[in-house]
Write a protein that holds these residues in place. Structure first.
Motif, PDB file in Angstrom:
ATOM      1  N   GLU A 205     -19.088  -0.084  11.864  1.00  0.00           N
ATOM      2  CA  GLU A 205     -18.046  -0.625  10.883  1.00  0.00           C
ATOM      3  C   GLU A 205     -18.743  -0.162   9.410  1.00  0.00           C
ATOM      4  O   GLU A 205     -20.002  -0.503   9.223  1.00  0.00           O
ATOM      5  CB  GLU A 205     -17.894  -2.042  10.904  1.00  0.00           C
ATOM      6  CG  GLU A 205     -17.121  -2.635  12.068  1.00  0.00           C
ATOM      7  CD  GLU A 205     -17.101  -4.059  12.351  1.00  0.00           C
ATOM      8  OE1 GLU A 205     -15.893  -4.628  12.147  1.00  0.00           O
ATOM      9  OE2 GLU A 205     -17.993  -4.820  12.781  1.00  0.00           O
ATOM     10  N   ASP A 206     -17.810  -0.161   8.236  1.00  0.00           N
ATOM     11  CA  ASP A 206     -18.368  -0.083   6.971  1.00  0.00           C
ATOM     12  C   ASP A 206     -18.582  -1.550   6.396  1.00  0.00           C
ATOM     13  O   ASP A 206     -17.681  -1.987   5.946  1.00  0.00           O
ATOM     14  CB  ASP A 206     -17.493   0.707   6.322  1.00  0.00           C
ATOM     15  CG  ASP A 206     -17.856   0.980   5.093  1.00  0.00           C
ATOM     16  OD1 ASP A 206     -19.086   0.801   4.605  1.00  0.00           O
ATOM     17  OD2 ASP A 206     -17.144   1.340   4.026  1.00  0.00           O
ATOM     18  N   LEU A 207     -19.696  -2.002   6.786  1.00  0.00           N
ATOM     19  CA  LEU A 207     -19.917  -3.615   6.126  1.00  0.00           C
ATOM     20  C   LEU A 207     -20.241  -3.808   4.978  1.00  0.00           C
ATOM     21  O   LEU A 207     -20.824  -2.689   4.045  1.00  0.00           O
ATOM     22  CB  LEU A 207     -21.223  -4.185   7.213  1.00  0.00           C
ATOM     23  CG  LEU A 207     -20.929  -4.221   8.757  1.00  0.00           C
ATOM     24  CD1 LEU A 207     -22.292  -4.515   9.220  1.00  0.00           C
ATOM     25  CD2 LEU A 207     -19.790  -4.887   8.831  1.00  0.00           C
ATOM     26  N   ASN A 208     -19.529  -4.580   4.300  1.00  0.00           N
ATOM     27  CA  ASN A 208     -20.143  -4.955   2.923  1.00  0.00           C
ATOM     28  C   ASN A 208     -21.146  -5.872   2.875  1.00  0.00           C
ATOM     29  O   ASN A 208     -20.931  -7.173   2.718  1.00  0.00           O
ATOM     30  CB  ASN A 208     -18.522  -5.355   2.003  1.00  0.00           C
ATOM     31  CG  ASN A 208     -18.768  -5.631   0.664  1.00  0.00           C
ATOM     32  OD1 ASN A 208     -19.953  -5.348   0.158  1.00  0.00           O
ATOM     33  ND2 ASN A 208     -18.032  -6.292  -0.154  1.00  0.00           N
ATOM     34  N   GLU A 245     -18.098   6.012  10.331  1.00  0.00           N
ATOM     35  CA  GLU A 245     -17.674   4.618  10.269  1.00  0.00           C
ATOM     36  C   GLU A 245     -16.325   4.570   9.963  1.00  0.00           C
ATOM     37  O   GLU A 245     -15.638   5.301   9.190  1.00  0.00           O
ATOM     38  CB  GLU A 245     -18.495   4.497   8.912  1.00  0.00           C
ATOM     39  CG  GLU A 245     -20.247   4.165   9.006  1.00  0.00           C
ATOM     40  CD  GLU A 245     -20.861   3.526   7.568  1.00  0.00           C
ATOM     41  OE1 GLU A 245     -19.865   3.493   6.726  1.00  0.00           O
ATOM     42  OE2 GLU A 245     -21.922   3.200   7.555  1.00  0.00           O
ATOM     43  N   GLY A 247     -12.942   2.371   8.660  1.00  0.00           N
ATOM     44  CA  GLY A 247     -12.699   1.593   7.254  1.00  0.00           C
ATOM     45  C   GLY A 247     -13.108   0.428   7.379  1.00  0.00           C
ATOM     46  O   GLY A 247     -13.166  -0.273   8.367  1.00  0.00           O
ATOM     47  N   ARG A 248     -13.533  -0.016   5.960  1.00  0.00           N
ATOM     48  CA  ARG A 248     -13.987  -1.588   5.903  1.00  0.00           C
ATOM     49  C   ARG A 248     -12.808  -2.501   6.237  1.00  0.00           C
ATOM     50  O   ARG A 248     -13.226  -3.608   6.790  1.00  0.00           O
ATOM     51  CB  ARG A 248     -14.351  -1.656   4.391  1.00  0.00           C
ATOM     52  CG  ARG A 248     -14.879  -3.091   4.098  1.00  0.00           C
ATOM     53  CD  ARG A 248     -15.779  -3.162   2.826  1.00  0.00           C
ATOM     54  NE  ARG A 248     -16.507  -2.086   2.576  1.00  0.00           N
ATOM     55  CZ  ARG A 248     -17.526  -1.903   1.674  1.00  0.00           C
ATOM     56  NH1 ARG A 248     -16.953  -2.695   0.458  1.00  0.00           N
ATOM     57  NH2 ARG A 248     -18.456  -1.250   1.458  1.00  0.00           N
ATOM     58  N   PHE A 249     -11.500  -2.128   6.116  1.00  0.00           N
ATOM     59  CA  PHE A 249     -10.569  -3.101   6.284  1.00  0.00           C
ATOM     60  C   PHE A 249      -9.984  -2.833   7.645  1.00  0.00           C
ATOM     61  O   PHE A 249      -8.753  -3.305   8.010  1.00  0.00           O
ATOM     62  CB  PHE A 249      -9.438  -3.066   4.990  1.00  0.00           C
ATOM     63  CG  PHE A 249     -10.138  -3.516   3.626  1.00  0.00           C
ATOM     64  CD1 PHE A 249     -10.373  -4.720   3.574  1.00  0.00           C
ATOM     65  CD2 PHE A 249     -10.380  -2.615   2.836  1.00  0.00           C
ATOM     66  CE1 PHE A 249     -10.978  -4.920   2.090  1.00  0.00           C
ATOM     67  CE2 PHE A 249     -11.044  -2.815   1.729  1.00  0.00           C
ATOM     68  CZ  PHE A 249     -11.279  -3.852   1.379  1.00  0.00           C
TER      69      PHE A 249
END
Length: 340
Positions: A205-208, A245, A247-249
């Motif tokens: 995952e593209d984690l923030n 990765e 998408g973040r959402f």
């Protein structure tokens, strides 16, 4: 000026120029650089410099590293050198001098046939949960050392600020933080190496991470969330494997791995029962499988890989997934793997 390395001074000027450009850039939210006088603090600074290997001025001989304008310094190598030294960054951290050596390393040829694809879910309970059943529990090194850390913090509060005893206690706290940092880095390297060795396609995952640290900074830092993905990415590139990765959402939590039904779960719900098919499953494992399926669709749609059928399984009813690097600009096509 003659007693200082000219190449190191040039590197500082370049770093300052980059920092000023980033401060005025609208894309990066970075503040204007400030000059911090740290050498006046007794052994509490993080001073560093970077030297460039011009005309073989940096070399390792007889257990010592030769640095321009410094001379030969004893060194403990953690791994063998594989090529010529490019640069050396020397830094004083946690009461010890550390040396980071930069070298040119050739990546392995990209694998043409990729046999395994695995999605990984990173959460607060485990460092990583794979769709293939891989689980890496969070060792929580900060929690293990929190009692000793609190004891030293109370000692520091009783000392007179600036006294010798205050400085000694401050150094002990600094060294303990350094030990925790090294434990985290060692665990992250071992976990990312195991992930890379066992899989051909890695999907994360593209984690923030920066936003998550505002919510619970100590938990996120102790779980090395962002570090695991960074190390896995460069290790996969070195081995000629594929890192992706999603998408973040993209939603991954609460999706049934059997039928794809979506559910709304709280942080306390570690297991759930699907309302559509009745399957009882782990929240983290289901999220990892959802990440793997989403990543598979992404890389196929981007034309990076295409599905193939191994020659040994063409006449079998049950076939395992296999992928081949594709040169298509769009879409994907089913291919048959040529028999040897």
């Amino acid at each position: 000026m003659k007693s200082f390395d000219s190449a190191a001074a040039q590197q500082v000027a370049r770093d300052l120029e980059t920092a000023v450009k980033n401060a005025f850039s609208k894309v990066r939210l970075q503040r204007f650089p400030k000059h911090k006088v740290s050498y006046k603090k007794k052994k509490l600074h993080n001073d560093s410099f970077r030297a460039v290997n011009n005309a073989n001025c940096i070399r390792i001989e007889n257990g010592a590293i030769s640095i321009p304008k410094v001379g030969k310094v004893p060194i403990v190598l953690h791994s063998e050198l594989v090529s010529k030294i490019k640069t050396v960054s020397v830094q004083y951290r946690h009461g010890k001098w550390e040396c980071s050596i930069t070298q040119e390393v050739e990546c392995k040829t990209a694998k043409q046939v990729l046999e395994t694809i695995t999605g990984f879910d990173i959460n607060s309970k485990q460092t990583g949960v794979g769709s293939n059943g891989f689980v890496a529990d969070n060792p929580k090194f900060l929690k293990q050392a929190i009692e000793k850390l609190n004891q030293l913090q109370r000692q520091l509060a009783r000392r007179t600020k600036g006294s010798n005893r205050w400085l000694k206690t401050k150094q002990r706290i600094n060294k303990l933080h350094g030990k925790i940092s090294r434990q985290r880095l060692d665990f992250a390297h071992k976990t990312s190496r195991q992930i890379t060795n066992e899989n051909d396609i890695l999907v994360f995952e593209d984690l923030n991470v920066k936003a998550m640290q505002k919510f619970n900074g100590s938990m996120v830092a102790d779980n090395v969330m962002g570090l695991i993905t960074q190390l896995s990415k460069y290790k996969a590139e070195l081995e000629g494997k594929l890192y992706h990765e999603i998408g973040r959402f993209e939603k991954s939590t609460g999706i049934c791995s059997e039928c794809g039904q979506r559910h709304v779960l709280t942080l306390n719900d570690r297991r759930f029962t699907c309302t559509a098919c009745g399957a009882y499953q782990s929240r983290d494992l289901a999220a990892a499988k959802s990440i793997a399926s989403t990543g598979e669709l992404d890389i196929i749609a981007a034309g990076i890989v295409a599905r193939v059928t191994p020659a040994s399984q063409q006449k079998q009813s049950v076939k395992t997934k296999a992928f081949e690097l594709s040169k298509l600009d769009f879409g994907s096509e089913k291919k048959k793997q040529p028999s040897c």
